[in-house]
Scaffold this active site. Structure first.
Site, short mmCIF file in Angstrom:
data_model
loop_
_atom_site.label_atom_id
_atom_site.label_comp_id
_atom_site.label_asym_id
_atom_site.label_seq_id
_atom_site.Cartn_x
_atom_site.Cartn_y
_atom_site.Cartn_z
N THR A 72 59.33 -101.07 45.33
CA THR A 72 58.34 -100.24 45.07
C THR A 72 57.82 -100.60 43.52
O THR A 72 56.78 -100.96 43.28
CB THR A 72 58.83 -98.76 45.02
OG1 THR A 72 59.29 -98.50 46.42
CG2 THR A 72 57.70 -97.75 44.37
N GLN A 175 59.81 -106.58 53.84
CA GLN A 175 60.55 -106.43 55.01
C GLN A 175 60.20 -108.09 55.61
O GLN A 175 60.90 -108.17 56.96
CB GLN A 175 59.57 -105.63 56.14
CG GLN A 175 59.92 -104.39 55.64
CD GLN A 175 61.22 -103.68 55.91
OE1 GLN A 175 62.09 -104.31 56.50
NE2 GLN A 175 61.45 -102.39 55.39
N ALA A 196 66.10 -106.03 47.39
CA ALA A 196 67.56 -106.62 47.92
C ALA A 196 67.89 -105.59 49.05
O ALA A 196 68.56 -106.32 49.93
CB ALA A 196 68.40 -106.45 46.56
N HIS A 197 67.78 -104.51 48.90
CA HIS A 197 68.49 -103.79 50.05
C HIS A 197 68.02 -103.82 51.54
O HIS A 197 68.68 -103.31 52.31
CB HIS A 197 68.61 -102.21 49.37
CG HIS A 197 67.40 -101.29 49.69
ND1 HIS A 197 67.15 -100.57 50.87
CD2 HIS A 197 65.97 -101.41 48.96
CE1 HIS A 197 65.87 -99.98 50.49
NE2 HIS A 197 65.26 -100.61 49.66
N THR A 233 66.96 -103.45 29.84
CA THR A 233 68.27 -104.05 30.19
C THR A 233 68.45 -104.41 31.40
O THR A 233 68.33 -103.84 32.30
CB THR A 233 69.40 -103.43 29.40
OG1 THR A 233 69.27 -103.25 28.07
CG2 THR A 233 70.87 -104.19 29.78
N CYS A 321 57.48 -87.10 55.85
CA CYS A 321 57.48 -85.53 55.77
C CYS A 321 56.89 -85.16 54.47
O CYS A 321 57.12 -85.50 53.46
CB CYS A 321 58.84 -85.10 55.90
SG CYS A 321 59.06 -83.43 55.65
N1 PLP Z 1 57.27 -102.13 50.83
C1 PLP Z 1 57.74 -102.12 51.85
C2 PLP Z 1 57.19 -102.97 53.05
C3 PLP Z 1 59.11 -101.39 52.45
O1 PLP Z 1 59.46 -101.30 53.80
C4 PLP Z 1 59.85 -100.75 51.30
C5 PLP Z 1 61.12 -99.91 51.68
O2 PLP Z 1 60.84 -99.32 52.85
C6 PLP Z 1 59.15 -100.86 50.06
C7 PLP Z 1 58.26 -101.75 50.18
C8 PLP Z 1 59.86 -100.18 48.99
O3 PLP Z 1 61.09 -101.01 48.67
P1 PLP Z 1 62.19 -100.21 47.68
O4 PLP Z 1 62.87 -99.41 48.70
O5 PLP Z 1 63.25 -101.02 47.39
O6 PLP Z 1 61.48 -99.39 46.58
#
Ligand code: PLP
Length: 393
Positions: A72, A175, A196-197, A233, A321
């Site tokens: 994000t 993605q 990363a996640h 940091t 939601c």
């Molecule tokens: N962009 C896409 C296409 C995503 O699927 C996501 C997370 O669902 C994000 C951005 C946001 O990433 P983050 O969860 O690391 O803020």
């Protein structure tokens, strides 16, 4: 109770190797990467190694990678970093809210934003992008792969259009990076977001690729971290985790892990499609290998997610939601689905930890749960009694 997790587009478990790589950077190697003494040098070296790994994953130079607090933040840095009031921005109706809501804010700041439609498969038409370019267009932001359907967008064609028009091109590759080969030169993008996640790294850390020469203005002010592009940091353990996840994903792609993942996803999808009155949202071609989004007529997606969770299977709807009301997915609506069909849709997304047994487990619980919910669904019962009456006349 057996639990199977097929919601890897929401987040993925951190791989043991990633966790082990991060571990020393919490207590043993704790230095601030900006400190000039031994402790700082140690963590600085780790941050720079991670930068090399992330750059290698997308074919960039290490100096072009800016670490952020997630996807994000990378999207926001890209969108706000190159635009000014009065600019025109082109994006699409199926972007993640990290881009869509940033663009809505730009509109409030006096920018004009064009939200391009998509066709039925959920793909942006490059011809629409070309037609939308105005003399004051500053940025095109189109995602690489959609988080709900997995559909890969024609980014290389869009990159050419942007270059010809002299417009910055950002692509949200959150993605896609690590799931399919991603090369910034082939895409022709100036900015590309990573998280990363989504690829078995930790939550709350990401990166933005910023092509050399891009006039990016920082979003937050403070020290001169990240070459003055992102003050604060550095999250050293997180960055080390991202670096390791990128390295593992890169090696996996070279081994063909994406093809194995696609085979597993296809096995799940093919057998789910044997259920009556269901279908894939999007197309079975040109998708990231881990995702399938399926509608089951007559079902409430939320109810299905909850019923499957009770049986140990974690999947999701694309629904959001907002203020207590379940809104159908903006992506599926943009693809032309009715609100009912959008609400009846479920996303299954696989990760590296998933096995053929997990797919079998999903196949042992989804069909019977769909059937049970349909028995309780007045919409479904009405539709099937109309059908049987129609076939008896
Ligand atoms: N962009 C896409 C296409 C995503 O699927 C996501 C997370 O669902 C994000 C951005 C946001 O990433 P983050 O969860 O690391 O803020």
């Amino acid at each position: 109770m057996r639990r199977v997790y097929l919601d890897n587009n929401a987040t993925t478990p951190v791989l043991p190797e990633v966790f082990e790589a991060m571990r020393p950077y919490f207590a043993e190697h704790f230095g601030n990467a900006s400190s000039i003494h031994h402790h700082g040098q140690e963590t600085r070296a780790a941050v720079e190694r991670a930068r090399e790994s992330v750059a290698a994953l997308v074919g960039a130079n290490a100096a072009e990678i800016v670490f952020t607090g997630g996807g994000t933040e990378a999207d926001n840095l890209a969108v706000f970093g190159v635009t000014r009031p009065g600019d025109h921005i082109i994006t699409s109706a199926i972007e993640h809210h990290a881009v869509l809501n940033a663009c809505r804010h730009l509109e409030e700041m006096g920018c004009l934003v064009t939200y391009l439609p998509v066709e039925g498969r959920g793909v942006v038409d490059p011809a629409d992008v070309r037609r939308a370019v105005l003399p004051n267009t500053r940025l095109i932001s189109i995602m690489l792969a959609n988080n709900e359907t997995g559909m890969v967008q024609p980014v290389a064609e869009i990159g050419k259009i942007a270059a010809e028009a002299g417009v910055y091109f950002h692509t949200d590759a959150v993605q896609a990076a690590g799931k399919i080969p991603v090369r910034v030169e082939e895409i022709g993008c100036d900015l590309l977001s990573i998280s990363a996640h989504k690829v078995h790294g930790p939550q709350g850390v990401g990166a933005l690729y910023v092509r050399k020469g891009t006039a990016l203005e920082a979003r937050q002010y403070g020290g001169r971290h990240e070459r003055s592009r992102r003050a604060g940091t550095e999250n050293v353990p997180g960055i080390v985790g991202l670096g390791k996840a990128a390295e593992l994903a890169h090696a996996g792609l070279e081994r063909g892990d994406d093809l194995k993942m696609a085979a597993l996803r296809d096995q799940l999808e093919t057998q789910l499609l044997e259920i009556e009155a269901c279908g894939v949202n999007g197309s079975r071609a040109s998708r990231v290998p881990n995702t399938t989004n399926i509608y089951f007529e007559g079902i409430d997606g939320e109810a299905l997610v909850i019923a499957l969770d009770l049986k140990g299977l974690a999947v999701s709807t694309g629904a959001a939601c907002s203020s207590g009301a379940i809104e159908p997915s903006h992506v599926l609506l943009a693809m032309g689905l009715t609100p009912e069909r959008a609400r009846a849709s479920i996303r299954f997304s696989l990760g590296k930890q998933n096995t053929a047994e997990d797919v079998e487990f999903a196949l042992s619980v989804v069909p019977e749960t769909v059937a049970r919910l349909r028995e309780l669904s007045p919409v479904w019962r009405r539709a099937s009694s109309l059908e049987s009456r129609a076939s008896s006349v």
